[in-house]
Design an enzyme around this catalytic site. Structure first.
Site, short mmCIF file in Angstrom:
data_model
loop_
_atom_site.label_atom_id
_atom_site.label_comp_id
_atom_site.label_asym_id
_atom_site.label_seq_id
_atom_site.Cartn_x
_atom_site.Cartn_y
_atom_site.Cartn_z
N CYS A 1 0.81 -1.23 0.00
CA CYS A 1 0.00 0.00 0.00
C CYS A 1 0.84 1.27 0.00
O CYS A 1 0.64 2.18 -0.82
CB CYS A 1 -0.97 0.00 1.17
SG CYS A 1 -0.19 0.08 2.82
N ASN B 1 -5.83 2.40 -4.45
CA ASN B 1 -4.89 1.85 -3.47
C ASN B 1 -4.40 0.47 -3.89
O ASN B 1 -5.00 -0.21 -4.72
CB ASN B 1 -5.53 1.80 -2.09
CG ASN B 1 -6.66 0.78 -1.99
OD1 ASN B 1 -6.73 0.02 -1.04
ND2 ASN B 1 -7.57 0.77 -2.96
N HIS C 1 -2.65 0.89 6.71
CA HIS C 1 -2.98 0.93 5.27
C HIS C 1 -3.17 2.39 4.86
O HIS C 1 -3.53 3.25 5.67
CB HIS C 1 -4.25 0.14 4.99
CG HIS C 1 -4.57 0.00 3.53
ND1 HIS C 1 -3.77 -0.72 2.67
CD2 HIS C 1 -5.57 0.51 2.77
CE1 HIS C 1 -4.28 -0.65 1.44
NE2 HIS C 1 -5.38 0.09 1.49
#
Length: 219
Positions: A127, A190, A178
């Site tokens: 991420c 993402n 994240h």
């Protein structure tokens, strides 16, 4: 005025013009123009165009600077706090316009690429590897490597202030874990377990884990 006096006056004027010209011309080996560059790493500013010269300051990574000359051995000259300073071209990259359009164009290039923990691109990402890669490649903005570091380095904003190009951070119960790039209309792009994709952050799974919002570039 006699001819002799006129010749003497013209000669003195010519000497004065030449003297001024020498003052404004670049030193030997430097191209006289301007260069808008962005530092890619923390960069030392030295008094001359090699590492043998003393350091008089530094620029943080991601700093955009207009230099007034470039030497033959790839150092860029600037006036720094009243002194002439030089930064190595190895620490610099041409300035890129910082806009969401540029960021979004780069972000979309990687849709569908695989998720891999610890990967920073360009064939796979985790991420924060994805967000740091996109910001660097699109607008020459260097941001920290991990989601937690990116959260700490960002300017915190409220949900009502959120705009395209901001970062959305998530916490599953043990801290920031994240991050995604907000693209507007309640969505982010993402790198997650299913690869690089769009997800809705205004409802459903992702909304319940939102830990906050951050701005690392004012796009």
């Amino acid at each position: 005025m006699t001819v002799k006096s006129m010749n003497k006056s013209l000669a003195m004027l010519l000497v004065l013009i030449l003297a001024v010209s020498v003052l404004v011309l670049p030193t030997s080996g430097e191209a006289a123009t301007t260069y808008k560059m962005t530092t890619t790493v923390e960069s030392n500013i030295r008094t001359g165009d090699s590492v043998k010269y003393p350091i008089i300051g530094y620029y943080k990574a991601g700093t955009t600077v207009i230099f007034n000359a470039k030497t033959k051995n790839n150092w860029y000259r600037i006036t720094y706090k009243g002194k002439v300073g030089y930064v190595s071209g190895k620490c610099l990259a041409p300035y890129k316009v910082q806009s969401f359009a540029a960021l979004n164009t780069e972000a979309k290039k990687h849709l569908g690429k695989k998720y891999k923990w610890g990967a920073t691109g360009p064939t796979s990402f985790d991420c924060s590897g994805y967000t740091s890669y996109v910001f660097k490649q699109s607008i020459n903005k260097v941001i920290p490597r991990t989601a937690k570091q990116q959260y700490n380095a960002s300017t915190k904003i409220k949900a009502s202030q959120l705009k395209a190009g901001d970062l959305v951070f998530f916490n599953y119960g043990s801290g920031i874990a994240h991050v995604g790039i907000y693209v507007g209309s309640g969505k982010m792009i993402n790198a997650q377990n299913n690869g690089v994709k769009y997800d809705n952050v205004s409802s459903g799974y992702w909304k319940r884990y939102i830990a906050g919002y951050g701005r690392v570039a004012n796009l």
